[in-house]
Design a protein around this motif. Structure first.
Motif, PDB file in Angstrom:
ATOM      1  N   MET A  14      68.180  -2.566 -21.194  1.00 58.67           N
ATOM      2  CA  MET A  14      67.148  -3.407 -20.577  1.00 58.67           C
ATOM      3  C   MET A  14      67.657  -4.823 -20.358  1.00 58.67           C
ATOM      4  SD  MET A  14      63.681  -2.554 -22.626  1.00 58.67           S
ATOM      5  CE  MET A  14      63.112  -0.911 -22.875  1.00 58.67           C
ATOM      6  N   SER A  15      67.139  -5.450 -19.318  1.00 59.06           N
ATOM      7  CA  SER A  15      67.459  -6.858 -19.081  1.00 59.06           C
ATOM      8  C   SER A  15      66.609  -7.711 -20.021  1.00 59.06           C
ATOM      9  CB  SER A  15      67.149  -7.237 -17.634  1.00 59.06           C
ATOM     10  OG  SER A  15      65.741  -7.230 -17.427  1.00 59.06           O
ATOM     11  N   GLU A  16      67.035  -8.940 -20.221  1.00 64.89           N
ATOM     12  CA  GLU A  16      66.276  -9.871 -21.061  1.00 64.89           C
ATOM     13  C   GLU A  16      64.869 -10.082 -20.502  1.00 64.89           C
ATOM     14  OE1 GLU A  16      65.927 -11.981 -24.521  1.00 64.89           O
ATOM     15  OE2 GLU A  16      67.707 -10.902 -23.886  1.00 64.89           O
ATOM     16  N   ASP A  17      64.772 -10.177 -19.160  1.00 61.42           N
ATOM     17  CA  ASP A  17      63.463 -10.361 -18.515  1.00 61.42           C
ATOM     18  C   ASP A  17      62.544  -9.177 -18.786  1.00 61.42           C
ATOM     19  OD1 ASP A  17      64.168 -12.829 -17.507  1.00 61.42           O
ATOM     20  OD2 ASP A  17      64.773 -12.040 -15.552  1.00 61.42           O
ATOM     21  N   GLU A  18      63.091  -7.964 -18.754  1.00 67.37           N
ATOM     22  CA  GLU A  18      62.284  -6.762 -19.005  1.00 67.37           C
ATOM     23  C   GLU A  18      61.790  -6.743 -20.449  1.00 67.37           C
ATOM     24  OE1 GLU A  18      62.463  -1.945 -18.223  1.00 67.37           O
ATOM     25  OE2 GLU A  18      64.307  -3.120 -18.091  1.00 67.37           O
ATOM     26  N   ILE A  19      62.657  -7.121 -21.376  1.00 64.34           N
ATOM     27  CA  ILE A  19      62.262  -7.169 -22.792  1.00 64.34           C
ATOM     28  C   ILE A  19      61.153  -8.198 -22.987  1.00 64.34           C
ATOM     29  CG2 ILE A  19      63.036  -7.781 -25.121  1.00 64.34           C
ATOM     30  CD1 ILE A  19      65.814  -6.649 -24.281  1.00 64.34           C
ATOM     31  N   GLU A  20      61.289  -9.361 -22.366  1.00 63.52           N
ATOM     32  CA  GLU A  20      60.271 -10.403 -22.463  1.00 63.52           C
ATOM     33  C   GLU A  20      58.938  -9.930 -21.874  1.00 63.52           C
ATOM     34  OE1 GLU A  20      60.321 -13.372 -23.958  1.00 63.52           O
ATOM     35  OE2 GLU A  20      62.369 -13.070 -24.657  1.00 63.52           O
ATOM     36  N   ARG A  21      58.986  -9.217 -20.739  1.00 64.31           N
ATOM     37  CA  ARG A  21      57.766  -8.706 -20.098  1.00 64.31           C
ATOM     38  C   ARG A  21      57.065  -7.714 -21.018  1.00 64.31           C
ATOM     39  NH1 ARG A  21      56.566  -4.200 -18.076  1.00 64.31           N
ATOM     40  NH2 ARG A  21      58.686  -3.452 -17.880  1.00 64.31           N
ATOM     41  N   ILE A  22      57.826  -6.792 -21.593  1.00 65.24           N
ATOM     42  CA  ILE A  22      57.242  -5.787 -22.489  1.00 65.24           C
ATOM     43  C   ILE A  22      56.618  -6.468 -23.704  1.00 65.24           C
ATOM     44  CG2 ILE A  22      57.812  -3.887 -24.057  1.00 65.24           C
ATOM     45  CD1 ILE A  22      59.920  -3.014 -21.930  1.00 65.24           C
ATOM     46  N   ALA A  23      57.312  -7.449 -24.264  1.00 61.71           N
ATOM     47  CA  ALA A  23      56.783  -8.167 -25.425  1.00 61.71           C
ATOM     48  C   ALA A  23      55.498  -8.903 -25.073  1.00 61.71           C
ATOM     49  CB  ALA A  23      57.830  -9.140 -25.962  1.00 61.71           C
ATOM     50  N   ALA A  24      55.447  -9.504 -23.889  1.00 56.26           N
ATOM     51  CA  ALA A  24      54.256 -10.245 -23.464  1.00 56.26           C
ATOM     52  C   ALA A  24      53.062  -9.322 -23.262  1.00 56.26           C
ATOM     53  CB  ALA A  24      54.548 -11.004 -22.173  1.00 56.26           C
ATOM     54  N   GLU A  25      53.310  -8.069 -22.864  1.00 55.63           N
ATOM     55  CA  GLU A  25      52.225  -7.112 -22.622  1.00 55.63           C
ATOM     56  C   GLU A  25      51.787  -6.369 -23.881  1.00 55.63           C
ATOM     57  OE1 GLU A  25      53.809  -4.576 -19.584  1.00 55.63           O
ATOM     58  OE2 GLU A  25      53.611  -6.109 -18.023  1.00 55.63           O
ATOM     59  N   ASP A  26      52.535  -6.512 -24.957  1.00 53.48           N
ATOM     60  CA  ASP A  26      52.245  -5.795 -26.203  1.00 53.48           C
ATOM     61  C   ASP A  26      51.075  -6.462 -26.908  1.00 53.48           C
ATOM     62  OD1 ASP A  26      52.164  -4.587 -28.697  1.00 53.48           O
ATOM     63  OD2 ASP A  26      54.305  -4.779 -29.071  1.00 53.48           O
ATOM     64  N   GLU A  27      49.957  -5.742 -27.062  1.00 53.12           N
ATOM     65  CA  GLU A  27      48.769  -6.334 -27.680  1.00 53.12           C
ATOM     66  C   GLU A  27      48.967  -6.637 -29.161  1.00 53.12           C
ATOM     67  OE1 GLU A  27      46.025  -2.496 -28.742  1.00 53.12           O
ATOM     68  OE2 GLU A  27      46.075  -3.142 -26.659  1.00 53.12           O
ATOM     69  N   ASP A  28      49.954  -6.007 -29.801  1.00 59.67           N
ATOM     70  CA  ASP A  28      50.240  -6.294 -31.203  1.00 59.67           C
ATOM     71  C   ASP A  28      51.186  -7.476 -31.374  1.00 59.67           C
ATOM     72  OD1 ASP A  28      48.651  -4.230 -32.156  1.00 59.67           O
ATOM     73  OD2 ASP A  28      50.275  -2.764 -32.005  1.00 59.67           O
ATOM     74  N   ASN A  29      51.678  -8.012 -30.276  1.00 64.48           N
ATOM     75  CA  ASN A  29      52.607  -9.136 -30.308  1.00 64.48           C
ATOM     76  C   ASN A  29      51.851 -10.389 -29.878  1.00 64.48           C
ATOM     77  OD1 ASN A  29      54.949 -10.646 -30.415  1.00 64.48           O
ATOM     78  ND2 ASN A  29      55.628 -10.042 -28.383  1.00 64.48           N
ATOM     79  N   PRO A  30      51.517 -11.265 -30.809  1.00 64.32           N
ATOM     80  CA  PRO A  30      50.724 -12.442 -30.435  1.00 64.32           C
ATOM     81  C   PRO A  30      51.485 -13.335 -29.462  1.00 64.32           C
ATOM     82  CG  PRO A  30      51.584 -12.681 -32.655  1.00 64.32           C
ATOM     83  CD  PRO A  30      51.922 -11.282 -32.200  1.00 64.32           C
ATOM     84  N   ALA A  31      50.767 -13.867 -28.505  1.00 66.88           N
ATOM     85  CA  ALA A  31      51.369 -14.776 -27.531  1.00 66.88           C
ATOM     86  C   ALA A  31      51.735 -16.075 -28.227  1.00 66.88           C
ATOM     87  CB  ALA A  31      50.395 -15.039 -26.391  1.00 66.88           C
ATOM     88  N   THR A  32      52.955 -16.497 -28.039  1.00 68.94           N
ATOM     89  CA  THR A  32      53.384 -17.756 -28.635  1.00 68.94           C
ATOM     90  C   THR A  32      54.135 -18.568 -27.585  1.00 68.94           C
ATOM     91  OG1 THR A  32      55.448 -16.779 -29.424  1.00 68.94           O
ATOM     92  CG2 THR A  32      53.609 -16.793 -30.952  1.00 68.94           C
ATOM     93  N   ASP A  33      54.071 -19.853 -27.730  1.00 67.85           N
ATOM     94  CA  ASP A  33      54.828 -20.743 -26.868  1.00 67.85           C
ATOM     95  C   ASP A  33      55.350 -21.877 -27.753  1.00 67.85           C
ATOM     96  OD1 ASP A  33      52.603 -22.314 -27.377  1.00 67.85           O
ATOM     97  OD2 ASP A  33      51.780 -22.132 -25.361  1.00 67.85           O
ATOM     98  N   GLU A  34      55.958 -22.861 -27.152  1.00 54.28           N
ATOM     99  CA  GLU A  34      56.523 -23.965 -27.929  1.00 54.28           C
ATOM    100  C   GLU A  34      55.471 -24.659 -28.790  1.00 54.28           C
ATOM    101  OE1 GLU A  34      59.762 -24.735 -28.287  1.00 54.28           O
ATOM    102  OE2 GLU A  34      60.124 -22.948 -27.091  1.00 54.28           O
ATOM    103  N   ALA A  35      54.243 -24.803 -28.264  1.00 49.18           N
ATOM    104  CA  ALA A  35      53.182 -25.469 -29.025  1.00 49.18           C
ATOM    105  C   ALA A  35      52.846 -24.688 -30.298  1.00 49.18           C
ATOM    106  CB  ALA A  35      51.938 -25.627 -28.154  1.00 49.18           C
ATOM    107  N   HIS A  36      52.941 -23.378 -30.214  1.00 50.04           N
ATOM    108  CA  HIS A  36      52.655 -22.534 -31.373  1.00 50.04           C
ATOM    109  C   HIS A  36      53.597 -22.860 -32.534  1.00 50.04           C
ATOM    110  CE1 HIS A  36      51.543 -18.904 -33.612  1.00 50.04           C
ATOM    111  NE2 HIS A  36      52.832 -18.738 -33.814  1.00 50.04           N
ATOM    112  N   TRP A  37      54.856 -23.146 -32.211  1.00 48.04           N
ATOM    113  CA  TRP A  37      55.862 -23.379 -33.240  1.00 48.04           C
ATOM    114  C   TRP A  37      56.008 -24.848 -33.612  1.00 48.04           C
ATOM    115  CZ3 TRP A  37      57.127 -19.187 -35.645  1.00 48.04           C
ATOM    116  CH2 TRP A  37      57.078 -17.980 -34.976  1.00 48.04           C
ATOM    117  N   ALA A  38      55.283 -25.735 -32.944  1.00 48.75           N
ATOM    118  CA  ALA A  38      55.465 -27.175 -33.132  1.00 48.75           C
ATOM    119  C   ALA A  38      55.298 -27.616 -34.582  1.00 48.75           C
ATOM    120  CB  ALA A  38      54.496 -27.949 -32.236  1.00 48.75           C
TER     121      ALA A  38
END
Length: 98
Positions: free
Chosen positions: A22-46
């Motif tokens: 899989m490409s990195e983009d595909e892995i990121e897309r799958i992770a973003a669509e996974d309901e068990d994977n909470p959405a996080t961004d830079e603010a989440h880790w601040a």
């Protein structure tokens, strides 16, 4: 006392060949669509902090069979989950006394 049985090799459920394909983009897309994977961004880790868990002590303890079966049904890490439940109980009791 150590067991005389040889350790059994564990096998995971990850299809590493498919993941490597899989490409990195595909892995990121799958992770973003996974309901068990909470959405996080830079603010989440601040304000995230890194902490080490307390040291572990090995003990012999007996639990009701249905309690152990319940935690085992959750898969690997059942002892860690049991410890987490005991920790929350301990913290709640300490908070009552404070």
């Amino acid at each position: 006392m150590p067991s005389s049985k040889p350790a059994k090799a564990t096998t995971g459920r990850t299809d590493w060949a498919a993941l490597r394909a899989m490409s990195e983009d595909e892995i990121e897309r799958i992770a973003a669509e996974d309901e068990d994977n909470p959405a996080t961004d830079e603010a989440h880790w601040a304000e995230a902090t890194v902490g080490l868990p307390p040291g572990k002590t090995s003990i012999h303890a007996s639990f009701d069979r249905d309690v152990v079966d319940f935690f085992k049904r959750g898969g690997r890490g059942y002892q860690t989950r049991m410890n987490a439940v005991l920790r929350r109980y301990m913290e709640a009791q300490q908070a009552k006394k404070a």
